[in-house]
Design an enzyme around this catalytic site. Structure first.
Site, PDB file in Angstrom:
ATOM      1  N   ASP A  22       0.823  -1.211   0.000  1.00 54.75           N
ATOM      2  CA  ASP A  22       0.000   0.000   0.000  1.00 54.75           C
ATOM      3  C   ASP A  22       0.861   1.267   0.000  1.00 54.75           C
ATOM      4  OD1 ASP A  22      -2.294   1.471   0.017  1.00 54.75           O
ATOM      5  OD2 ASP A  22      -2.765   1.134   2.130  1.00 54.75           O
ATOM      6  N   ASN A  70     -10.609  -2.331  -6.375  1.00 54.42           N
ATOM      7  CA  ASN A  70      -9.797  -1.408  -7.178  1.00 54.42           C
ATOM      8  C   ASN A  70     -10.444  -1.018  -8.520  1.00 54.42           C
ATOM      9  OD1 ASN A  70      -6.526  -2.724  -6.133  1.00 54.42           O
ATOM     10  ND2 ASN A  70      -7.752  -1.055  -5.278  1.00 54.42           N
ATOM     11  N   TRP A  71     -11.480  -1.750  -8.931  1.00 55.73           N
ATOM     12  CA  TRP A  71     -12.210  -1.376 -10.156  1.00 55.73           C
ATOM     13  C   TRP A  71     -12.842   0.005 -10.011  1.00 55.73           C
ATOM     14  CZ3 TRP A  71     -11.292  -4.159 -14.323  1.00 55.73           C
ATOM     15  CH2 TRP A  71     -11.020  -5.520 -14.214  1.00 55.73           C
ATOM     16  N   ARG A 190       1.704  -5.106   5.990  1.00 58.78           N
ATOM     17  CA  ARG A 190       1.050  -4.013   5.270  1.00 58.78           C
ATOM     18  C   ARG A 190       1.883  -2.744   5.408  1.00 58.78           C
ATOM     19  NH1 ARG A 190      -5.207  -2.372   4.527  1.00 58.78           N
ATOM     20  NH2 ARG A 190      -4.818  -0.715   3.035  1.00 58.78           N
TER      21      ARG A 190
END
Ligand code: FPP
Length: 242
Positions: A22, A70-71, A190
């Site tokens: 990220d 994420n679309w 992350r």
């Protein structure tokens, strides 16, 4: 072994590390660059890690490359990420093969173009003999979607008489997930300071140790990866026992 400034016990390496890469967008913004420049730099960070991992030795790495959410990003960015996936397969597969890294994907092909799907399946086929490492791309992946897809297939097999309801247990559910052959991740990393899983490996990560860093993904260095592993090795995993 002493590696990247850390003492790591190679006999207690996590078998599988999941990474939520990220912060590419914020990395770019902080430099006055377009978001896609952050993804390009993020790809370099991934390459640096895979290269270093030849010495570190984690057998399976899953990267969160594109989530089902994420679309909803601007179409140009979605296009760019799809292009990166193609680039990864066209330009990068030889590097993976040379390093004996098997390429697999965990995710859904729904909404993925026919040519990209063919390229992904081709890369999996061409690298399936690689035994040293596995790079698992969580691509068009969502943990809930993965469980939903499994439930649908289980229900279909039950109503088709192929599976008896009494045979459904945790092991059986795992068999219907996208990548049943991979071990559960021991460790999930992350970057970018966010402290959540964001739909990543929900079933498989039930007992994963979590490790966070404020660094944006393009700034993540193999040193950070080794620190995460060293910290992981100091933790006591009880799996619900005392
Ligand atoms: C998260 O940063 C990153 C992604 C959604 C994509 C990560 C992809 C790569 C590192 C390259 C490899 C990619 C493919 C498709 C093979 P973000 O954009 O959410 O950053 P932000 O939270 O700062 O906006």
């Amino acid at each position: 072994m002493r590696i990247y400034g850390q003492d790591i016990d190679e006999k207690k390496l996590p078998a599988h590390v999941g990474i939520i890469m990220d912060g590419n967008g914020r990395w770019a913004k902080a430099r006055g660059l377009a978001r896609i420049a952050g993804h390009e730099e993020g790809f370099k960070s991934l390459d640096r890690l895979l290269n270093a991992n030849k010495e570190i030795g984690v057998r399976v790495i899953t990267i969160y490359a594109f989530s089902t959410e994420n679309w909803k990003r601007p179409p140009a960015e979605v296009q760019f990420l799809m292009g990166m996936a193609k680039k990864m397969i066209v330009d990068y597969l030889d590097t993976l093969l040379r390093n004996d890294i098997r390429f697999v994907m965990t995710g859904s092909f729904e909404g993925i173009s026919a040519d990209l799907k063919e390229m992904i399946l081709g890369a999996m086929e061409r690298s399936k003999h690689c035994k040293s490492y596995t790079l698992n791309a969580a691509f068009n992946y969502g943990g809930r979607k993965e469980i939903l897809d499994a439930v649908r297939r289980i229900a279909a097999d039950c109503s088709g008489g192929k599976l008896d309801v009494s045979k459904i247990d945790e092991k059986k559910i795992t068999e219907y997930l996208y990548s049943p052959e991979l071990p559960d991740p021991d460790l999930i990393i992350r970057t970018s300071g966010e402290l959540r899983l964001s739909n990543f490996l929900l079933w498989e990560g039930a007992y994963s140790e979590l490790w966070f860093t404020k660094k944006y993904w393009p700034d993540f260095h193999p040193r950070d990866f080794c620190k995460a592993i060293a910290d992981f090795q100091k933790r006591k995993r009880r799996f619900g026992k005392v």
